[in-house]
Scaffold this active site. Structure first.
Site, PDB file in Angstrom:
ATOM      1  NE  ARG A  27      66.570   8.801  87.654  1.00  0.00           N
ATOM      2  CZ  ARG A  27      65.392   9.332  87.335  1.00  0.00           C
ATOM      3  NH1 ARG A  27      64.434   9.393  88.234  1.00  0.00           N
ATOM      4  NH2 ARG A  27      65.179   9.804  86.125  1.00  0.00           N
ATOM      5  NE  ARG A  34      61.370  19.423  89.231  1.00  0.00           N
ATOM      6  CZ  ARG A  34      62.339  18.543  89.500  1.00  0.00           C
ATOM      7  NH1 ARG A  34      62.252  17.296  89.049  1.00  0.00           N
ATOM      8  NH2 ARG A  34      63.372  18.897  90.233  1.00  0.00           N
ATOM      9  CD  GLU A  88      55.227  17.901  89.183  1.00  0.00           C
ATOM     10  OE1 GLU A  88      54.899  16.972  88.442  1.00  0.00           O
ATOM     11  OE2 GLU A  88      56.398  18.095  89.551  1.00  0.00           O
ATOM     12  CE  LYS A 127      56.787  10.813  91.624  1.00  0.00           C
ATOM     13  NZ  LYS A 127      56.082  11.420  90.492  1.00  0.00           N
TER      14      LYS A 127
END
EC number: 6.5.1.1
Length: 502
Positions: free
Chosen positions: A362, A216, A260, A211
């Site tokens: 989500r 993004r 990313e 992560k």
């Protein structure tokens, strides 16, 4: 359709906390809208004109000398037409032309309609018709399945377009929306995990990925034609030529990638998030180069992959981008987490290999694991500082998103974690969006999202949500997120002792 009907519905939605009541009020209005009124009515109720910025400033709107009409005769269609002309007005004499158009519009509006229009055009209209609520209302008004509406919205990215399709063409028209290379889709989102162990236990077969503390991006390639979008679907292609060149060189004809990007130091460590984001506002290349890391593939060489499981999308991803895949693996999750932290990143993402790409949601099939717990909250106000912070807006009032579409719910304050540079920027930026100012506190429109690190939450009667943050401190502002992407009050309450929190 009369604008007065929209104003009445807006007030009804703002006046209830019930999600069902909001949906019923909105659906009732949309069911009566003619073809020309659907798009502007949905835009108005979602809180912004269809045209976005119209060029009319706060001072111009509130200083306007326009006697209100006694009779509600102004239509949604006429309002939208004037706003369209207003948004296209530029060049010599444009300031007076804007005043003339605004005077025409506001003279035709009643007092209540004038108030609605001012709040609409300054971003202060917060009646609770958030995305999820509006999508449910569109489905109800059109008498079509909610899933069909949500999928169409996922693929086109615009509430207004989705509403027109549902209300004029029904389910068949909604099915016409397909993944289109060159048109961004809404990104899939992750939920916070209690721990690495809980995420692994819950997700069955999984993949673990770094992560990263980057931005993004979504990339579309069709031959030599490449487009790069942010998480909010804003195109930044011209600002990131190094990413464009890299994607153009991939050995595939068409591809849609999720990933990313971030700026790295000479030793490969991530630079501060703000340095990465500074490239997104640029109009040309800068010396600071961005490195992409891709983690999903939604389309490859004519084949759409949205409805295939992650394990298949991951195979396509490796085929498409090779070494530019984000670091990770399907075994040794603890080692991957340790390696990610050692490399200067935030933690890891744990993803179920059988999960589909649920754009805009989500869900629990993607979970993020971070040693330090953070929340993305909305800035509601700020207090003037004291001592060395005199002259700066310092103590932030923080709100969590209401999942039922109401205004953000205050959950705490913090003045910690701010550098002198951030204080100076914050003082200037917040005053530019102030909605009300007193002697010691400046209230602002809920436009900024800030990432807050905290030690947990506690029950509190001080704030309307019944919960307060513990030892909150600012990590950074998130210009890549809007308030609709902030964490909900439920996410804050989940941190209470005994609720699985920190």
């Amino acid at each position: 359709m009369l604008l007065a009907d929209v104003v009445t519905t807006s007030a009804a939605v703002a006046g209830t906390r019930s999600r069902l009541a909001k949906v019923k009020a909105l659906a009732g209005l949309l069911a009566q809208a003619g073809p020309g009124a659907i798009e502007p009515a949905v835009a108005f109720l979602a809180g912004a004109p269809r045209q976005g910025r119209t060029g009319a400033g706060w001072r111009t709107l509130y200083d306007l000398a326009a006697t209100p009409s006694d009779v509600p005769e102004l239509t949604v269609e006429r309002t939208d037409s004037i706003l369209e002309e207003l948004s296209r007005t530029s060049g010599k004499g444009s300031a007076q032309k804007r005043v003339d158009l605004l005077t025409e519009l506001f003279t035709a509006a009643t007092q209540q309609e004038q108030d609605f229009l001012r709040r609409l055009m300054t971003g202060e209209l917060r009646q609770g018709a958030l995305e999820g609520v509006m999508l449910d209302a569109i489905a109800s008004a059109a008498e079509v399945p909610g899933e069909a509406v949500r999928r169409a919205f996922m693929l086109c990215g615009r509430l207004t377009v989705t509403a027109v399709a549902a209300l004029t063409g029904g389910e068949q028209e909604l099915k016409g929306f397909k993944l289109e290379v060159g048109r961004p889709v809404r990104p899939m989102l992750a939920s916070p995990a209690e721990s690495l162990e809980s995420a692994l236990a819950e997700l069955g077969e999984y993949i673990v990925e770094y992560k990263m503390d980057g931005a993004r991006i979504q990339v579309h390639k069709d031959g030599d034609d490449v487009h790069v979008y942010t998480r909010t679907l804003r195109e930044i292609t011209e600002s990131v030529p190094e990413l464009v060149d890299l994607v153009r060189g991939l050995l595939c004809r068409t591809v849609v990638l999720d990933g990313e990007t971030l700026a790295l130091t000479d030793d490969g460590k991530p630079r501060p998030f703000q340095e990465t984001m500074s490239r997104f506002g640029a109009t040309s290349q800068r010396e600071l180069l961005l490195r992409p890391y891709f983690f999903d593939c939604l389309h490859l060489d004519g084949v759409d992959l949205l409805d295939t499981p992650l394990r298949e999308r991951n195979e396509a991803l490796h085929k498409a981008v090779g070494e530019h895949v984000i670091p990770g693996g399907r075994t040794d999750a603890e080692q991957i987490l340790a390696d990610s932290l050692e490399a200067g990143h935030e933690g890891v993402m744990v993803k179920a290999l059988d999960s589909l790409y649920a754009a805009g949601r989500r869900g629990k099939s993607w979970q993020k694991v971070k040693p330090e717990h953070t929340l993305d909250l909305v800035v509601l106000a700020a207090e003037w500082g004291h001592g060395r912070r005199t002259g700066y807006l310092s103590n932030l009032h923080l709100g969590a998103r209401d999942p039922d579409g109401g205004p953000p719910i205050m959950v705490g304050k913090t003045f910690k974690g701010m550098t002198d540079e951030l204080l100076a920027w914050q003082t200037k930026a917040l005053q530019e969006i102030q909605s009300q100012a007193g002697d010691w506190v400046v209230h602002v429109r809920p436009e900024f999202v800030v990432e807050i690190e905290l030690d947990g939450a506690q029950v509190s009667t001080r704030y309307p949500g019944g919960v307060a943050l513990r030892f909150a401190r600012v990590v950074r502002y998130r210009p890549d997120k809007d308030p609709a992407e902030a964490d909900t009050i439920d996410a804050v309450r989940a941190l209470l002792p005994g609720k699985g929190g920190i």
